[in-house]
Enzyme design. Structure first.
Site: not given
Length: 223
Positions: A2, A105
């Site tokens: 992340c 992402e």
């Protein structure tokens, strides 16, 4: 992993959502492109109640010789928390919640990487599971930093990336923050992949890849 997320909801909503007893945020503004090494809102459990303050994203362990290590410690793998010296003690003593309303992402494709924004289907606020520590420099200045825990992807995220951040279920947030909770085994059990059925992902502009870009246009879906 992340490496980018968003927190755009009003401060009042954070205070109500996390039952904040003490707010230590000097200022708060929507952030459409939160990046490592920035100071981010975080919730910890104080002696009298939950505290909302700032932690710099990128963990600097208290025993580190310099703070540069933070750039390489933005994430911690849930599967190895009890094995890594930097995380083992923090798991049982210094846990935090990191509020977010979306995260980015990148999916690898033949023509390059395509960024996605992942959110809850109801558009609501959620909490990353985090660890924090306090580092002191040679002059005695203190720096509070954090890392976001990651785990195996759910079925939605598996199409995009091999990892995903740990999003705690709301009913587990109090247990994660509890100051008197030091059972590592039961804490690790909370670090599961979030239900894919409650999440959705959509493609966004590659402009999100530049940390200098920070506007609500980054949230817009693109084909």
């Amino acid at each position: 992993m992340c490496g980018r997320f968003t927190i755009t909801l009003p401060l009042d909503e954070l205070i109500v959502r996390y039952l904040i007893f003490e707010n230590r945020l000097a200022k708060f503004a929507p952030n459409y492109n939160v990046a490592p090494m920035q100071f981010i809102p975080a919730v910890i459990s104080g002696k009298q109640g939950n505290r909302l303050g700032e932690l710099r994203w990128g963990l600097v362990p208290s025993w580190a010789k310099e703070d540069k290590i933070g750039g390489s410690m933005i994430n911690a793998r849930a599967e190895s928390l009890t094995e890594k010296p930097a995380f083992r003690k923090l798991l049982t003593s210094r846990r935090c919640l990191i509020p977010a309303d979306g995260f980015y992402e990148w999916q690898q494709r033949e023509g390059g990487k395509q960024p996605f924004r992942i959110v809850m289907k109801d558009g609501g606020l959620f909490s990353f599971a985090g660890l924090y520590d306090i580092w002191t420099d040679p002059e005695g200045n203190k720096l509070a930093t954090c890392t976001i825990i990651t785990t195996e992807p759910n079925s939605l995220m598996a199409e995009i990336h091999t990892r995903m951040p740990v999003i705690l279920r709301q009913e587990h947030e109090a247990e994660w923050l509890a100051r008197d909770h030091a059972d590592a085994a039961s804490l690790v059990k909370l670090l599961q992949s979030y239900e894919a059925a409650k999440m959705r992902a959509y493609t966004v502009s590659s402009a999100v890849g530049n940390v200098r870009n920070n506007s609500k246009e980054l949230l817009e879906a693109v084909k």
